[in-house]
Every structure is written in C-alpha cells, then in structure tokens.
Write a protein that holds these residues in place. Sequence first.
Motif, PDB file in Angstrom:
ATOM      1  N   PRO A  17      -1.373   1.915   7.152  1.00 34.24           N
ATOM      2  CA  PRO A  17      -0.966   0.609   6.597  1.00 34.24           C
ATOM      3  C   PRO A  17      -0.447  -0.356   7.664  1.00 34.24           C
ATOM      4  CG  PRO A  17      -0.183   2.392   5.202  1.00 34.24           C
ATOM      5  CD  PRO A  17      -0.699   3.028   6.446  1.00 34.24           C
ATOM      6  N   ALA A  18       0.342   0.166   8.619  1.00 32.78           N
ATOM      7  CA  ALA A  18       0.864  -0.692   9.694  1.00 32.78           C
ATOM      8  C   ALA A  18      -0.275  -1.199  10.574  1.00 32.78           C
ATOM      9  CB  ALA A  18       1.877   0.083  10.536  1.00 32.78           C
ATOM     10  N   ALA A  19      -1.272  -0.340  10.824  1.00 31.80           N
ATOM     11  CA  ALA A  19      -2.429  -0.747  11.639  1.00 31.80           C
ATOM     12  C   ALA A  19      -3.188  -1.879  10.953  1.00 31.80           C
ATOM     13  CB  ALA A  19      -3.348   0.447  11.871  1.00 31.80           C
ATOM     14  N   TYR A  20      -3.348  -1.782   9.646  1.00 32.26           N
ATOM     15  CA  TYR A  20      -4.039  -2.849   8.917  1.00 32.26           C
ATOM     16  C   TYR A  20      -3.223  -4.138   8.898  1.00 32.26           C
ATOM     17  CZ  TYR A  20      -8.298  -0.677   7.190  1.00 32.26           C
ATOM     18  OH  TYR A  20      -9.558  -0.142   7.116  1.00 32.26           O
ATOM     19  N   MET A  21      -1.904  -4.011   8.897  1.00 31.69           N
ATOM     20  CA  MET A  21      -1.062  -5.216   8.976  1.00 31.69           C
ATOM     21  C   MET A  21      -1.293  -5.940  10.300  1.00 31.69           C
ATOM     22  SD  MET A  21       2.531  -3.805   7.394  1.00 31.69           S
ATOM     23  CE  MET A  21       3.444  -5.319   7.730  1.00 31.69           C
ATOM     24  N   ILE A  22      -1.408  -5.173  11.389  1.00 28.13           N
ATOM     25  CA  ILE A  22      -1.656  -5.773  12.707  1.00 28.13           C
ATOM     26  C   ILE A  22      -3.042  -6.405  12.737  1.00 28.13           C
ATOM     27  CG2 ILE A  22      -1.973  -5.252  15.157  1.00 28.13           C
ATOM     28  CD1 ILE A  22       0.158  -3.017  14.769  1.00 28.13           C
ATOM     29  N   CYS A  23      -4.048  -5.673  12.238  1.00 27.93           N
ATOM     30  CA  CYS A  23      -5.425  -6.194  12.198  1.00 27.93           C
ATOM     31  C   CYS A  23      -5.501  -7.482  11.394  1.00 27.93           C
ATOM     32  CB  CYS A  23      -6.360  -5.168  11.548  1.00 27.93           C
ATOM     33  SG  CYS A  23      -6.819  -3.841  12.622  1.00 27.93           S
TER      34      CYS A  23
ATOM     35  N   ILE B 104      -0.795  13.139   0.466  1.00 28.44           N
ATOM     36  CA  ILE B 104      -0.021  13.002   1.701  1.00 28.44           C
ATOM     37  C   ILE B 104       1.215  12.130   1.496  1.00 28.44           C
ATOM     38  CG2 ILE B 104      -0.085  12.207   4.098  1.00 28.44           C
ATOM     39  CD1 ILE B 104      -3.060  12.880   4.138  1.00 28.44           C
ATOM     40  N   ASP B 105       1.058  11.002   0.820  1.00 30.32           N
ATOM     41  CA  ASP B 105       2.191  10.087   0.634  1.00 30.32           C
ATOM     42  C   ASP B 105       3.086  10.497  -0.522  1.00 30.32           C
ATOM     43  OD1 ASP B 105       1.683   7.130   2.193  1.00 30.32           O
ATOM     44  OD2 ASP B 105      -0.005   8.473   2.052  1.00 30.32           O
ATOM     45  N   ARG B 106       2.458  10.912  -1.626  1.00 31.73           N
ATOM     46  CA  ARG B 106       3.240  11.234  -2.830  1.00 31.73           C
ATOM     47  C   ARG B 106       3.527  12.726  -2.974  1.00 31.73           C
ATOM     48  NH1 ARG B 106       3.015   7.033  -6.744  1.00 31.73           N
ATOM     49  NH2 ARG B 106       3.510   5.140  -5.562  1.00 31.73           N
ATOM     50  N   GLY B 107       2.786  13.562  -2.266  1.00 32.30           N
ATOM     51  CA  GLY B 107       2.969  15.012  -2.390  1.00 32.30           C
ATOM     52  C   GLY B 107       2.532  15.553  -3.737  1.00 32.30           C
ATOM     53  N   ASP B 108       1.646  14.852  -4.420  1.00 31.97           N
ATOM     54  CA  ASP B 108       1.189  15.232  -5.766  1.00 31.97           C
ATOM     55  C   ASP B 108      -0.183  15.889  -5.667  1.00 31.97           C
ATOM     56  OD1 ASP B 108       0.546  15.458  -8.420  1.00 31.97           O
ATOM     57  OD2 ASP B 108       1.129  13.409  -8.958  1.00 31.97           O
ATOM     58  N   LYS B 109      -0.195  17.201  -5.484  1.00 29.21           N
ATOM     59  CA  LYS B 109      -1.447  17.925  -5.282  1.00 29.21           C
ATOM     60  C   LYS B 109      -2.314  17.923  -6.537  1.00 29.21           C
ATOM     61  CE  LYS B 109      -3.304  22.231  -3.408  1.00 29.21           C
ATOM     62  NZ  LYS B 109      -2.974  23.569  -2.848  1.00 29.21           N
TER      63      LYS B 109
ATOM     64  N   ARG C 242       7.628   9.528   8.339  1.00 32.66           N
ATOM     65  CA  ARG C 242       7.596   8.485   7.322  1.00 32.66           C
ATOM     66  C   ARG C 242       6.553   7.446   7.721  1.00 32.66           C
ATOM     67  NH1 ARG C 242       9.709   4.315   9.794  1.00 32.66           N
ATOM     68  NH2 ARG C 242      11.309   4.590  11.393  1.00 32.66           N
ATOM     69  N   ALA C 243       6.244   6.571   6.800  1.00 31.25           N
ATOM     70  CA  ALA C 243       5.276   5.516   7.093  1.00 31.25           C
ATOM     71  C   ALA C 243       5.789   4.642   8.227  1.00 31.25           C
ATOM     72  CB  ALA C 243       5.029   4.670   5.847  1.00 31.25           C
ATOM     73  N   LYS C 244       4.913   4.371   9.181  1.00 26.63           N
ATOM     74  CA  LYS C 244       5.296   3.620  10.377  1.00 26.63           C
ATOM     75  C   LYS C 244       5.366   2.117  10.090  1.00 26.63           C
ATOM     76  CE  LYS C 244       5.143   7.165  13.298  1.00 26.63           C
ATOM     77  NZ  LYS C 244       4.804   8.230  12.349  1.00 26.63           N
TER      78      LYS C 244
ATOM     79  N   ALA D  32       0.821  -1.212   0.000  1.00 28.22           N
ATOM     80  CA  ALA D  32       0.000   0.000   0.000  1.00 28.22           C
ATOM     81  C   ALA D  32       0.852   1.259   0.000  1.00 28.22           C
ATOM     82  CB  ALA D  32      -0.931  -0.002   1.217  1.00 28.22           C
ATOM     83  N   ILE D  33       2.003   1.197   0.671  1.00 28.74           N
ATOM     84  CA  ILE D  33       2.885   2.367   0.747  1.00 28.74           C
ATOM     85  C   ILE D  33       3.670   2.542  -0.549  1.00 28.74           C
ATOM     86  CG2 ILE D  33       4.886   3.343   1.939  1.00 28.74           C
ATOM     87  CD1 ILE D  33       3.879   1.737   4.453  1.00 28.74           C
ATOM     88  N   LYS D  34       4.257   1.466  -1.051  1.00 24.89           N
ATOM     89  CA  LYS D  34       5.136   1.538  -2.229  1.00 24.89           C
ATOM     90  C   LYS D  34       4.351   1.704  -3.536  1.00 24.89           C
ATOM     91  CE  LYS D  34       9.085   0.641  -0.035  1.00 24.89           C
ATOM     92  NZ  LYS D  34      10.209   1.607   0.025  1.00 24.89           N
ATOM     93  N   LEU D  35       3.279   0.928  -3.690  1.00 26.61           N
ATOM     94  CA  LEU D  35       2.566   0.891  -4.969  1.00 26.61           C
ATOM     95  C   LEU D  35       1.331   1.778  -4.992  1.00 26.61           C
ATOM     96  CD1 LEU D  35       2.653  -2.983  -5.591  1.00 26.61           C
ATOM     97  CD2 LEU D  35       4.267  -1.256  -6.416  1.00 26.61           C
TER      98      LEU D  35
END
Length: 504
Positions: A413-419, A226-231, A265-267, A97-100
């Motif tokens: 994304p990290a929260a969903y990994m834990i869930c 937010i992640d890509r900075g592409d307004k 950065r992404a946690k 989710a973070i990379k792609l």
Amino acid sequence: MFPTKITSKLGLDLEVQSRVLILTVCAAGIGGTFQYGYNITIINAPTTHIQTFMNETWLERTGAPLENNMILLLWSFIVSVYPLGGLTGALVAGPMAIKLGRKTSLLVNNVFVIIAAILSGFSRMAKSFEMIMLSRFFTGINAGVSMNIQPMYLGESAPKKLRGAVALTSASFTALGLVLGQVFGISELLGGEESWPLLLASNVVPALIQMVTLPWLPESPRYLLIDRGDKESCISALRKLRGSADLSSEIEEILAEQAAIEGQRAKKPWELFQNPAVRWQLISIIVLSSAMQLCGNDSMYFYAGYVFREAGIPYDKIQYVIIGTGCCELITAVTCNIVIEHAGRKLLILGGYSFMAVWAIVFMVALSQQSQISWMPYLSMTCIFAYILSFGIGPAGVTGILPTEIFDQMSRPAAYMICGSLLWFNLFMIGMAFPFIVEGLGHFCYLPFFVVCVCTALYVGFFLPETKGKSFLEISEEFNKRNFKTQTHENLWKGPEEIKSTML
C-alpha cells in the motif's frame, strides 16, 4: 462413465473459476481505472460551452463580463484541480487499503464520484461554475484511489500464472474510459451546448454499476490471511476464485509470505525510503512511475488537433479522428493483456520506451519540415498514432502492476501511495510546463521526452528483473540479491539455507 463425470465436473469448475475471476475484473474495472480515463476526456469536448457558461454567470453576478485571460485562468484551474484531487486520492489510498480492505475501499471510493456527479450535474441550474471545480476535485480523488487499489486488488486475487494479465486489465479499462469519454463527448451525443452538464455527471453510471456488482465478489485472499489473519475467509475467497482446484500450494505460498513478514505492521511511505531491503524496488517504481507522465504520451494529444488540421482534415471532423487515438491505446492495452504472460514484463516496458524514443526523433523531424514538404503532416500524424501505440503496448499497463509484484504485503500500500503521488504530481507539472517547453524549443519540444524514454529503457534493460511466472517471495529474493549484494558476497561460503534466512 466415471472418467466422463470427472472430466465434466472439472470443466464446470474451470468455467465457474473463469466466470468469477472475469466478473471480479469487470466489477473492479468499471468503477475503478475506467473512471480515470473517462474523466480525463469528458472535460475536453465541452471546453467552449463551459467557458461561455462561466462568462455568462459572472456577467449576471457582477454586470461585467470576464476578461479573456481570466476565463483562461479559471479554465486552467478547472483542469488542474483534477490531478490535485488525484494526488489527494493517492495519499489516502494506502490507509484505506489497509483499514478497509481492497474491495471495500473500491466500494467506498464511489462516494466521491456520486458527490462529483451531483455537483457538476446541477452546476448550470445553480449558476455556479465553482461547483464544477469542486466536482473535478472529487473526481480526481476517486481516480487517485482507484488507480492505486484496483491493480493491488486484482494482482492479489489472480492465480500466479495469470497475475500479470489480470492486473493489467486496469490499463485496458483506463483506455476504454478514454475512448468512451471521447465518444460521448461528441456534439451529437452529450457534448452539445445544452447537454454538457449531463456529460460531466455521466460518471455516476459506472459507479452505480460497481456498487451493485462488486459486493457479491470475494475480497483479496492475501489481504484476508496476511493482514487480517482470517484463514477461513481466505480459503472461502480462494474457493470462489479457483473453484475446486487444489489450493494447497497457493495457501502454502501465502502462509510462507505471512511467516516472512510475521510481527511486522503495514509500512508508511517514508519508512520505505529508510529500509535497505526495498532499496531497488523503490528506485524501480520511482523511475517507472515518473516516466509514465514524463515520457510525453499525454502531450501527444496536445499536438493531435494541430497535426490533423495540417493534414487537411476538416475542423468539424477532427473530433472523430481524435477518437482514433484513444482506440489505439485501447487496442494496445488489450494486446498487452494477451501477450504479457508470454513476452514478460521487462520486454514490454523496454520495447515500449525504445520505440517511443525512435518515434520522438521522427516526430520532431516531421514537425520541423511540415511547412516545407507537403507529405510531412501525414508523417506527423503517423508518429502520433505510433507513439501512443508504443506507450500502450508496455509502459501504460505494466508500470501499474509492478508494485503489486515487487513489494510484500506490508509494503505494497505504501509503494502504491508513492507511485500514485508521483504519477499525479508529474501530470500536474507536465500540464503546467509543456506550453513553455513548446514555446522554448519549438519543433524540438519532444527532446526532453526523448531523453526520458532513452534513460528509462536503459534502466529497465540493466536493472529491472523479470517477474513473469514467479511467486512474490521469489521476486523478493531476486531483488535481495541486489539490495544485499555486499552481504551476499561476504556470505558466499554459507549454505543455501543460511543465505536464505539472512536475506529474509
């Protein structure tokens, strides 16, 4: 004339907005959580045929048939490798989710299903039951990824007033997959002795539908900004999703969240456990994600066949009645979609687990009296449907959207990994432990599930704040009141702006 033209244009924009949002929901769902439900149920119908195939294959290879306990062991492995794949998928979903990005991850995820369909579709031709095992593992990876990324994608793409209803469609597609898997699995369709490889390979159809439709739809606007900075891409995506509606307030909200997490950065999952700013969010998702499997809803299907037989339903008709259990979950999931923005998240989860606790008690009483009282099997049958309905009206769907609402963009994304990891691990554990629970507790086997339902309802009632109609920052501030309770009490003399800056 002029007001009429404005009204006509506004109506057209709303129609375009609704159409794109609906298409996004359907394209994400059909190749997403639909696959989770579909692949859970399609393996049930051909159980006997696959076990026969394993025995015949082994006999042809070695000249000796498999012993019964070995057949059961191999079958258990075929079933249990699915949640193992799901756990793997949940662990890779966050980095994907973070990379792609959210949309691209869903598209790439279809590769796992295509591989799985090829393996299972040609397994009988290749005379290899090992291909079925490997197929179920890849299918599990696909389900693990989609269960995490789809609600994240839809929750970030939906307008605030529809965020819960849109993200909750993940549960509706899961329930739809359950029902269609049961329907296609009946012996008259694809569940027969000759057609079961086609049944196992039929999951490639939803994957192909998603690969054709989803590329034409927008990426998550929040991810783009937010992640890509592409307004510019964010505004373009919002235009597709919202039409010509005023975007200023929504862009301002996304920019405010971007400013609040600027420089971060992404946690990673383990970093959430070390961060006091998300302590209660983390506790909430651990409690609710664990309860999803530990509440005993899936175990109701274990008892369904037995209870229906005791109620006098002919053996060859039970497969049709079991479809009714899947329909119950679908009906309640759709109902939950309709009422969630009116009732709120907290009430639906609290009500669901409370009713499940009540029905667990009634079910245990009915099971204990089933041989003494003639009408008790009918009460047991009612309990099965009522338990599934109670689960579907709240816990089944609302649990999946909470990480989207209560975590910021860098932690989500990290929260969903834990869930996801908890969901799949507990699914595996319950599958292994439930036969022993039944053997040990007999008719009172639902006592542990009753305790889970009561404890979860108490937690939700006392500790989970309502998130309906709130922005992501407002929800974050609501949790900060509990996360930094001591600090807040110490700073009561400060002005509102100082307190806000302290919490952020």
